[in-house]
Scaffold this motif. Sequence first.
Motif, mmCIF file in Angstrom:
data_model
loop_
_atom_site.group_PDB
_atom_site.id
_atom_site.type_symbol
_atom_site.label_atom_id
_atom_site.label_comp_id
_atom_site.label_asym_id
_atom_site.label_seq_id
_atom_site.Cartn_x
_atom_site.Cartn_y
_atom_site.Cartn_z
ATOM 1 N N GLY A 11 1.144 -1.381 0.237
ATOM 2 C CA GLY A 11 0.489 -0.013 0.151
ATOM 3 C C GLY A 11 1.064 1.413 -0.138
ATOM 4 N N ASN A 41 0.965 -0.875 -6.587
ATOM 5 C CA ASN A 41 0.764 0.512 -5.743
ATOM 6 C C ASN A 41 -0.248 1.334 -6.732
ATOM 7 O OD1 ASN A 41 3.253 2.860 -4.640
ATOM 8 N ND2 ASN A 41 1.138 1.791 -2.498
ATOM 9 N N ARG A 44 -4.909 5.167 -2.659
ATOM 10 C CA ARG A 44 -5.914 4.826 -2.198
ATOM 11 C C ARG A 44 -7.379 6.146 -2.051
ATOM 12 N NH1 ARG A 44 -6.636 0.702 -0.968
ATOM 13 N NH2 ARG A 44 -4.376 -0.606 0.131
ATOM 14 N N GLY A 109 -1.931 -1.869 6.572
ATOM 15 C CA GLY A 109 -2.915 -0.598 6.792
ATOM 16 C C GLY A 109 -4.249 -1.484 8.048
ATOM 17 N N ASP A 130 -10.629 0.092 -1.375
ATOM 18 C CA ASP A 130 -10.286 -0.334 -2.322
ATOM 19 C C ASP A 130 -10.943 -0.347 -3.683
ATOM 20 O OD1 ASP A 130 -11.639 -2.794 -2.579
ATOM 21 O OD2 ASP A 130 -10.295 -4.073 -1.691
#
Length: 809
Positions: A11, A41, A44, A109, A130
């Motif tokens: 992440g 990666n 987010r 995370g 996600d």
Amino acid sequence: MRKKLVMVGNGMAGVASIEHLLKLAPQKYEITIFGSEPHPNYNRIMLSSVLAGDTEMKDIVINDWDWYKDNQITLHAGHTVNKVDTKNKTVATDTGITESYDELILATGSLPFMLPLPGADKEGVIAFRDIKDCETMIETAKQYKKAVVIGGGLLGLEAARGLLNLNMDVTVVHIHQYLMERQLDQTAAIMLQRELEAQGMKFLLEKNSEAITGKQRVTGLKFDDGTWAEADLIVMAVGIRPNVALAKGAGVEINRGIVVNDYLETSLPNVYAIGECAEHRGIAYGLVAPLYEQGAVLAKRLAGVETEGYQGSVTSTKLKVSGVNVFSAGQFADDLHTRSVRVQDDFNGIYKKVVIKNGRVIGSVLFGDTSDGSRIFSMIRSGEDVTGKEKQILLADDASGKGKSDVELVAAMADDEIICGCNGVSKGDIVSAIHDKGCTSVGEIKACTKASGGCGSCKNLVEGLLAHTLGEDGVTTVKEGICGCTPLGRDEVVAAIREMKLTTSKEVMHVLEWHNKEGCSKCRPALNYYLGMVWPEEHEDERESRFVNERNHANIQKDGRYSVVPRIYGGVTTPEDLKKIADVAVKYNVELVKITGGQRLDLFGIEKEDLPKVWEELGMESGYAYGKALRTVKTCVGSTWCRFGTQDSIQMGIDLEKKFQRMNTPAKVKMAVSGCPRNCAEATIKDYGVVAIDGGWEIYVGGNGGTDVRAADSLVRVKTSEEVIEWSGAYWQYYRENANYNERTSKWIERVGIDAIKQALAKPEDRKALFERLDKALSLIEDPWKEVLENEELRKSFEKLEVNEQLAH
Ligand SMILES: Cc1cc2nc3c(=O)[nH]c(=O)nc-3n(C[C@H](O)[C@H](O)[C@H](O)COP(=O)(O)OP(=O)(O)OC[C@H]3O[C@@H](n4cnc5c(N)ncnc54)[C@H](O)[C@@H]3O)c2cc1C
Ligand SMILES: NC(=O)c1ccc[n+]([C@@H]2O[C@H](COP(=O)([O-])OP(=O)(O)OC[C@H]3O[C@@H](n4cnc5c(N)ncnc54)[C@H](O)[C@@H]3O)[C@@H](O)[C@H]2O)c1
Ligand code: SF4
Ligand code: FES
């Protein structure tokens, strides 16, 4: 032999740290990364923008597959590590891969918290964490209509905005009394709610969810008060929990998160934790900026570079909803030991609060205008003493006392300090983009580095850095749009309205490709004004676009009740009118009757539902004390009564007021007429002032007696009263057609210059044409109070306070 570095979690925090490490010690480790998600990666944060349709999924990848290859990193994407053996120093995945390590980073995370409600396992109940969740929402919106988002925090509201953009009917269910209580105080939260409601979001506050209904797929959400909301999709956004199961299984010390020291070391040797799964000095962070700071420290530790360790972070947040500016930082709530400075402007939807303790700024909330965010945040972080300058932090007109300017702020930053928290872009990265790639504008910096492409709160700093690096003249300033919903400026929008014959706000937003299809509190009232100005006949006033006072034709007061000002032409009343006013004041328990600065009577303390009855019984015209319109014409007694008077100022004032009452203008306007140059009506600090002189009148424009006092400019001297009216009509129409919405005449004149205005009005035929256009517009406007009294539906809207408005009181 290179040492083996294994990282669990692909992440934002973990990979940012690896990027740093590669810069510091590119050859030191053989790196393997495991990630549950089948993607490289990605950012987010930007899922909110993807959901809102502002960004494409492909553009949120931070490091693509090639990056791993180029840096000789082995990536196992789509593989979840389910066992760590710290004795043998190995990790194993659910897919059968085992890997040994010398150093292990846990960067797992958080997990979204899913309320354990009966029915939570039904189809259509998801989190927003996600790419998969984001795709589910986009797909669902193609087939279903009703979305319920549980949680009115940052994530819930960003999800709700995205779902609205996908044309879903969205209700946000919130457990607390007001939105974003972790980031905002009640005042800001109410302003935010109003704005989001205007965008089409619905809210159910103080609701406790009890069960999810439906067979296989969700059909609704039941609350513990017996009520129910229909839903085809339920998104839970009620907070996150550090993802610690793997670490716990490995015997690492856990509290709320994986406990780490200042070097991100866990309780076990050679095992580190970073990001949302880690807990440092009792805090598990849920924002990226602190995670980048942790990443830099861990990279140094692993590279063997000296570091004083991670000291913890002060955080700031900005809601990423187009058209809404919300900023929050530090401790924003007041307590016994704090004092705060606040600025609140309900008319323009602006609220600013700075909380001070022991002479230092410790927190802030900004709504509507967040341009001070980075400056105030820097004060919080530096802990500088602001004793004696507390008020200037928000109120100083110039930079004095406001602390450092953005240019000074960036000048003082180290090269590796992060400027854009959302994208982890440092000052050094931006300076390189300026020097090496020739970037000269914020847009170019965004294209090269992604800085300012997330929440946007770093834009001022990026601008400051451009100015600092290139000098003010080297920076390309890109013209600002009328708001964040469009890059187009006022003149382009008005030209398009004229040329393309656009007559509704929806049409404008659609045809001119507004980013935010519903518009925002800045552009909606502006468009409504421009459309009405260009097409007085065709455009139907969009009541919902107006601010609350203009919608209700009265001024909302501090306590939620209203004040009423009837029209009193030229400030001259009669015993009959005074009697009516007194009767109404007694009957409706008016608490205060006040003579205003504009020579009117203001009745305070009227309930919303009584407004139509009050207007009916007064039987007078609205005094427009709430509107962007002609408010008052103040007069002195003039030649009829005053021994110095040379002209009849009272009659002149009444004539002007009768002629131009109900005139909609970009901002409020006030007039005054004095009967001689002694100027008792203070005409030279009004938007339009008329002063009697020997043998005629002198007309002044652009005066202001408010916050920015400005003496009016002389426009012209005329001989007759008819000429005063003629110039007045032409001037007003010219202002109506050329000023920006919300721009007072004083500011407008300073911007365009009095000479340009004199020139535009010099020819009689031009004045005539302008006057005719204004006449046309005026002939179409009815008294708004009368309109409500005659329209059953409008009248009904005053009857009962809605739940959400009650909260605002
Ligand atoms: C929609 C959205 C918007 C946001 N907006 C903002 C914002 O505007 N500003 C802000 O500061 N923050 C924002 N955040 C929060 C921010 O995204 C997080 O703080 C940040 O991503 C945390 O980074 P992380 O690396 O700790 O965790 P993550 O980014 O969650 O990465 C952890 C990764 O580890 C993987 N993983 C977990 N366990 C295992 C395992 N056992 N094996 C293999 N892989 C595993 C997970 O699948 C995940 O991919 C937002 C979050 C969301 C969801
Ligand atoms: N712009 C941004 O910075 C941004 C955007 C999205 C997410 N994030 C981060 O992602 C994380 C998750 O965000 P979040 O908003 O879920 O977390 P949060 O903890 O900030 O907010 C959750 C909200 O849900 C409410 N809530 C709790 N239980 C509820 C219930 N049963 N019914 C209704 N409401 C309930 C809470 O009162 C709270 O306001 C946070 O760390 C947040 O900071 C940040
Ligand atoms: S402005 Fe002149 S005319 Fe008017 S009240 Fe004052 S002194 Fe009298
Ligand atoms: S800090 Fe959010 S875009 Fe830069």
